[in-house]
Write a protein that holds these residues in place. Structure first.
Motif, PDB file in Angstrom:
ATOM      1  N   ASP A  70      20.241  28.105 -85.861  1.00  0.00           N
ATOM      2  CA  ASP A  70      19.533  28.910 -86.876  1.00  0.00           C
ATOM      3  C   ASP A  70      19.711  28.283 -88.258  1.00  0.00           C
ATOM      4  O   ASP A  70      20.450  28.785 -89.109  1.00  0.00           O
ATOM      5  CB  ASP A  70      20.052  30.351 -86.859  1.00  0.00           C
ATOM      6  CG  ASP A  70      19.157  31.298 -87.679  1.00  0.00           C
ATOM      7  OD1 ASP A  70      18.218  30.803 -88.322  1.00  0.00           O
ATOM      8  OD2 ASP A  70      19.421  32.515 -87.666  1.00  0.00           O
ATOM      9  N   VAL A  71      19.001  27.180 -88.465  1.00  0.00           N
ATOM     10  CA  VAL A  71      19.112  26.451 -89.729  1.00  0.00           C
ATOM     11  C   VAL A  71      18.609  27.273 -90.917  1.00  0.00           C
ATOM     12  O   VAL A  71      19.225  27.244 -91.995  1.00  0.00           O
ATOM     13  CB  VAL A  71      18.378  25.093 -89.635  1.00  0.00           C
ATOM     14  CG1 VAL A  71      18.394  24.376 -90.983  1.00  0.00           C
ATOM     15  CG2 VAL A  71      19.041  24.217 -88.565  1.00  0.00           C
ATOM     16  N   PRO A  72      17.511  28.047 -90.787  1.00  0.00           N
ATOM     17  CA  PRO A  72      17.105  28.867 -91.937  1.00  0.00           C
ATOM     18  C   PRO A  72      18.192  29.819 -92.422  1.00  0.00           C
ATOM     19  O   PRO A  72      18.368  30.006 -93.625  1.00  0.00           O
ATOM     20  CB  PRO A  72      15.886  29.640 -91.398  1.00  0.00           C
ATOM     21  CG  PRO A  72      15.307  28.731 -90.360  1.00  0.00           C
ATOM     22  CD  PRO A  72      16.504  28.100 -89.707  1.00  0.00           C
ATOM     23  N   ALA A  73      18.957  30.406 -91.494  1.00  0.00           N
ATOM     24  CA  ALA A  73      20.054  31.291 -91.903  1.00  0.00           C
ATOM     25  C   ALA A  73      21.162  30.510 -92.583  1.00  0.00           C
ATOM     26  O   ALA A  73      21.771  30.981 -93.555  1.00  0.00           O
ATOM     27  CB  ALA A  73      20.597  32.045 -90.689  1.00  0.00           C
ATOM     28  N   ILE A  74      21.428  29.305 -92.080  1.00  0.00           N
ATOM     29  CA  ILE A  74      22.431  28.453 -92.733  1.00  0.00           C
ATOM     30  C   ILE A  74      22.004  28.172 -94.167  1.00  0.00           C
ATOM     31  O   ILE A  74      22.808  28.280 -95.116  1.00  0.00           O
ATOM     32  CB  ILE A  74      22.625  27.139 -91.953  1.00  0.00           C
ATOM     33  CG1 ILE A  74      23.241  27.410 -90.582  1.00  0.00           C
ATOM     34  CG2 ILE A  74      23.490  26.164 -92.750  1.00  0.00           C
ATOM     35  CD1 ILE A  74      23.311  26.188 -89.684  1.00  0.00           C
ATOM     36  N   ARG A  75      20.736  27.818 -94.353  1.00  0.00           N
ATOM     37  CA  ARG A  75      20.238  27.513 -95.702  1.00  0.00           C
ATOM     38  C   ARG A  75      20.306  28.734 -96.608  1.00  0.00           C
ATOM     39  O   ARG A  75      20.597  28.632 -97.808  1.00  0.00           O
ATOM     40  CB  ARG A  75      18.791  27.004 -95.626  1.00  0.00           C
ATOM     41  CG  ARG A  75      18.588  25.746 -94.793  1.00  0.00           C
ATOM     42  CD  ARG A  75      19.379  24.592 -95.331  1.00  0.00           C
ATOM     43  NE  ARG A  75      19.116  23.350 -94.586  1.00  0.00           N
ATOM     44  CZ  ARG A  75      19.977  22.371 -94.474  1.00  0.00           C
ATOM     45  NH1 ARG A  75      21.185  22.457 -95.029  1.00  0.00           N
ATOM     46  NH2 ARG A  75      19.674  21.276 -93.805  1.00  0.00           N
ATOM     47  N   ALA A  76      20.030  29.894 -96.045  1.00  0.00           N
ATOM     48  CA  ALA A  76      20.029  31.113 -96.851  1.00  0.00           C
ATOM     49  C   ALA A  76      21.429  31.473 -97.346  1.00  0.00           C
ATOM     50  O   ALA A  76      21.570  32.093 -98.409  1.00  0.00           O
ATOM     51  CB  ALA A  76      19.440  32.271 -96.046  1.00  0.00           C
ATOM     52  N   HIS A  77      22.466  31.071 -96.585  1.00  0.00           N
ATOM     53  CA  HIS A  77      23.835  31.458 -96.945  1.00  0.00           C
ATOM     54  C   HIS A  77      24.648  30.337 -97.585  1.00  0.00           C
ATOM     55  O   HIS A  77      25.697  30.607 -98.178  1.00  0.00           O
ATOM     56  CB  HIS A  77      24.586  31.948 -95.697  1.00  0.00           C
ATOM     57  CG  HIS A  77      24.111  33.257 -95.169  1.00  0.00           C
ATOM     58  ND1 HIS A  77      23.108  33.373 -94.238  1.00  0.00           N
ATOM     59  CD2 HIS A  77      24.503  34.535 -95.452  1.00  0.00           C
ATOM     60  CE1 HIS A  77      22.904  34.645 -93.952  1.00  0.00           C
ATOM     61  NE2 HIS A  77      23.736  35.376 -94.670  1.00  0.00           N
ATOM     62  N   GLN A  78      24.210  29.093 -97.457  1.00  0.00           N
ATOM     63  CA  GLN A  78      25.052  27.974 -97.888  1.00  0.00           C
ATOM     64  C   GLN A  78      25.354  28.048 -99.387  1.00  0.00           C
ATOM     65  O   GLN A  78      24.535  28.486-100.188  1.00  0.00           O
ATOM     66  CB  GLN A  78      24.371  26.643 -97.559  1.00  0.00           C
ATOM     67  CG  GLN A  78      23.139  26.323 -98.380  1.00  0.00           C
ATOM     68  CD  GLN A  78      22.476  25.015 -97.952  1.00  0.00           C
ATOM     69  OE1 GLN A  78      22.390  24.695 -96.766  1.00  0.00           O
ATOM     70  NE2 GLN A  78      22.029  24.244 -98.926  1.00  0.00           N
ATOM     71  N   THR A  79      26.543  27.614 -99.748  1.00  0.00           N
ATOM     72  CA  THR A  79      26.923  27.541-101.159  1.00  0.00           C
ATOM     73  C   THR A  79      26.820  26.120-101.694  1.00  0.00           C
ATOM     74  O   THR A  79      27.003  25.885-102.894  1.00  0.00           O
ATOM     75  CB  THR A  79      28.362  28.048-101.345  1.00  0.00           C
ATOM     76  OG1 THR A  79      29.250  27.255-100.538  1.00  0.00           O
ATOM     77  CG2 THR A  79      28.466  29.512-100.949  1.00  0.00           C
ATOM     78  N   GLY A  80      26.526  25.187-100.820  1.00  0.00           N
ATOM     79  CA  GLY A  80      26.349  23.800-101.220  1.00  0.00           C
ATOM     80  C   GLY A  80      26.168  22.939 -99.998  1.00  0.00           C
ATOM     81  O   GLY A  80      26.454  23.360 -98.865  1.00  0.00           O
ATOM     82  N   SER A  81      25.642  21.711-100.185  1.00  0.00           N
ATOM     83  CA  SER A  81      25.505  20.778 -99.074  1.00  0.00           C
ATOM     84  C   SER A  81      25.576  19.354 -99.598  1.00  0.00           C
ATOM     85  O   SER A  81      25.199  19.089-100.742  1.00  0.00           O
ATOM     86  CB  SER A  81      24.190  21.003 -98.318  1.00  0.00           C
ATOM     87  OG  SER A  81      23.090  20.608 -99.102  1.00  0.00           O
ATOM     88  N   THR A  82      26.048  18.454 -98.744  1.00  0.00           N
ATOM     89  CA  THR A  82      26.199  17.052 -99.108  1.00  0.00           C
ATOM     90  C   THR A  82      25.780  16.192 -97.934  1.00  0.00           C
ATOM     91  O   THR A  82      26.286  16.386 -96.808  1.00  0.00           O
ATOM     92  CB  THR A  82      27.658  16.717 -99.464  1.00  0.00           C
ATOM     93  OG1 THR A  82      28.112  17.597-100.492  1.00  0.00           O
ATOM     94  CG2 THR A  82      27.778  15.269 -99.920  1.00  0.00           C
ATOM     95  N   GLU A  83      24.844  15.251 -98.158  1.00  0.00           N
ATOM     96  CA  GLU A  83      24.507  14.300 -97.113  1.00  0.00           C
ATOM     97  C   GLU A  83      25.596  13.239 -97.090  1.00  0.00           C
ATOM     98  O   GLU A  83      25.757  12.466 -98.029  1.00  0.00           O
ATOM     99  CB  GLU A  83      23.140  13.661 -97.355  1.00  0.00           C
ATOM    100  CG  GLU A  83      22.729  12.751 -96.203  1.00  0.00           C
ATOM    101  CD  GLU A  83      21.328  12.187 -96.346  1.00  0.00           C
ATOM    102  OE1 GLU A  83      20.788  11.731 -95.326  1.00  0.00           O
ATOM    103  OE2 GLU A  83      20.795  12.185 -97.462  1.00  0.00           O
ATOM    104  N   LEU A  84      26.359  13.209 -96.001  1.00  0.00           N
ATOM    105  CA  LEU A  84      27.489  12.295 -95.896  1.00  0.00           C
ATOM    106  C   LEU A  84      27.007  10.885 -95.576  1.00  0.00           C
ATOM    107  O   LEU A  84      27.390   9.920 -96.227  1.00  0.00           O
ATOM    108  CB  LEU A  84      28.460  12.797 -94.834  1.00  0.00           C
ATOM    109  CG  LEU A  84      28.964  14.243 -95.053  1.00  0.00           C
ATOM    110  CD1 LEU A  84      29.750  14.715 -93.846  1.00  0.00           C
ATOM    111  CD2 LEU A  84      29.805  14.323 -96.322  1.00  0.00           C
ATOM    112  N   VAL A  85      26.205  10.776 -94.545  1.00  0.00           N
ATOM    113  CA  VAL A  85      25.467   9.555 -94.215  1.00  0.00           C
ATOM    114  C   VAL A  85      24.142  10.027 -93.647  1.00  0.00           C
ATOM    115  O   VAL A  85      23.904  11.229 -93.513  1.00  0.00           O
ATOM    116  CB  VAL A  85      26.224   8.664 -93.184  1.00  0.00           C
ATOM    117  CG1 VAL A  85      27.520   8.147 -93.763  1.00  0.00           C
ATOM    118  CG2 VAL A  85      26.486   9.423 -91.893  1.00  0.00           C
ATOM    119  N   SER A  86      23.260   9.101 -93.291  1.00  0.00           N
ATOM    120  CA  SER A  86      21.972   9.496 -92.739  1.00  0.00           C
ATOM    121  C   SER A  86      22.159  10.384 -91.509  1.00  0.00           C
ATOM    122  O   SER A  86      22.931  10.052 -90.598  1.00  0.00           O
ATOM    123  CB  SER A  86      21.180   8.249 -92.356  1.00  0.00           C
ATOM    124  OG  SER A  86      19.958   8.598 -91.755  1.00  0.00           O
TER     125      SER A  86
END
Length: 394
Positions: free
Chosen positions: A293-309
């Motif tokens: 459930d990626v939309p729910a993850i996006r709705a709740h996330q406080t931040g995100s970082t692309e570590l590598v591709s």
């Protein structure tokens, strides 16, 4: 990189793959003589990678015009460039396409008015139903279990032509889904994350053919594996195969990594994700990017970082983080340095496609309308050919 250079790169990659696909090579020669697709335009929606290109070349050798697009997030641009150098082949799309652009690409395929479908996930069939234009095609094939489920549920009774579901084939289930997807899912997990399999706790959602392959491949590398399966008989099989078996609740706090292979939406819901240990890794190998459930993850996330591709750390409100592979898409094709399933397994799987499409082109009237399995004689013919190929190299 300009288009011609990209096409040269794609052609070189396809040449290597083509040299290892003996089953399609023989069929390509047969089709060049029999021309079963002469006068037909095939609309294609498939993962566009080098092995797909060899299938398209085989269909074109049989007289087909092919107009197609890739699947969302997995298109390989150099392969698209190569395909667009071939006579009577047009392929839309790129790896950077948004989901909206992907839907535009699907519409462009249908705008070309194909009379046969080479579908994946039921997208083209659904588009024709929406347009009330199923009478413009004589039939086609569907690659996935997800697409087969769609044809038999929301699209049921609206498909008046034969659609052969390739994933209904026991031959494909054994050769591609179990042995090849299992291998590619684990190989891609290691390539993207660079973490060690032995001793790590994995939770595999689903014990169908793909789930079996993933679970068994992880265990072969000494991973600790638990299986979540709601079907009692499959859960029973997983138990006798020696896996820990339980509910998603049982393993939410136990697992280090979670891999979905069910074809069903939201099997990894946010309530489970919230309970996972810090740094848990989430990946999906089902066709549609909806199992996590990626939309729910996006709705709740406080931040995100692309570590590598294809590797993203997502911070959650509870102070923990999870690591998401390829944005929830099929990471063995949408991840970094995508290889997908082994060449030999796709030689088998795409021969099923080619011969099933030939059956539709030459004998649609002999088939029942609607979703149906691969004809038994095709399964057995390919099994004999595959065994002869394997024995010749042993």
């Amino acid at each position: 990189m300009d288009t011609s250079t990209r096409a040269e790169q794609g052609s070189a990659r396809v040449a290597w793959i083509r040299s290892r696909m003996a089953l399609l090579a023989a069929t390509r020669d047969e089709f060049a003589s029999s021309r079963p697709f002469a006068g037909h335009r095939i609309g294609m929606s498939l993962h566009v990678e080098p092995k797909t290109a060899v299938l398209v070349e085989t269909l074109a050798a049989g007289g087909a015009e092919v107009v197609g697009t890739g699947n969302f997030g997995s298109t390989q641009d150099d392969v698209v460039a190569h395909l667009n150098t071939l006579p009577n082949v047009t392929v839309f799309g790129s790896r950077a396409d948004s989901l909206d652009q992907h839907h535009v690409n699907l519409a462009r395929v249908l705008d070309a008015r194909p009379d046969m479908l080479l579908d994946n996930g039921g997208d083209l069939a659904a588009g024709l139903v929406e347009r009330d234009a199923m009478d413009t095609v004589i039939g086609g094939t569907e690659e996935t279990t997800s697409g087969g489920d769609r044809l038999r549920s929301e699209l049921a009774r609206r498909i008046p032509v034969p659609i052969i579901v390739i994933n209904d084939s026991l031959l494909k289930a054994i050769g591609e889904n179990k042995h090849a997807v299992g291998q590619s899912a684990v190989e891609s997990f290691m390539r993207i994350t660079n973490v060690m399999i032995p001793g790590r706790r994995f939770v595999v959602f689903g014990y169908g053919w793909v789930g079996r392959g993933v679970a068994q491949s992880l265990r072969a590398l000494n991973g600790k594996v638990a299986v979540v399966e709601v079907d009692e008989l499959k859960a029973f099989e997983a138990t006798l195969d020696g896996f820990r078996v339980g509910t998603a609740d049982d393993f939410a706090e136990w697992g280090d990594a979670f891999i979905t292979a069910t074809g069903r939406p939201n099997v990894l819901c946010y309530d489970l994700i919230e309970r996972m240990r810090d740094g848990a890794i989430l990946g999906n190998v089902g066709h549609f990017p909806w199992e996590i459930d990626v939309p729910a993850i996006r709705a709740h996330q406080t931040g995100s970082t692309e570590l590598v591709s294809a590797l993203e750390r997502v911070d959650l409100p509870n102070g923990r983080s999870i690591v998401l592979l390829a944005g929830g898409r099929m990471y063995n094709l949408a991840g970094s340095e995508p290889k997908g399933n082994s060449i030999e397994s796709m030689d088998l799987g795409f021969l099923l496609q080619a011969l099933s499409l030939e059956r539709v082109a030459t004998g649609a009237a002999t088939l029942q309308p609607g979703a149906q399995p691969v004809p038994d004689d095709i399964d057995r013919l390919i099994a004999r050919r595959m065994m002869a190929t394997l024995q010749a190299s042993s």
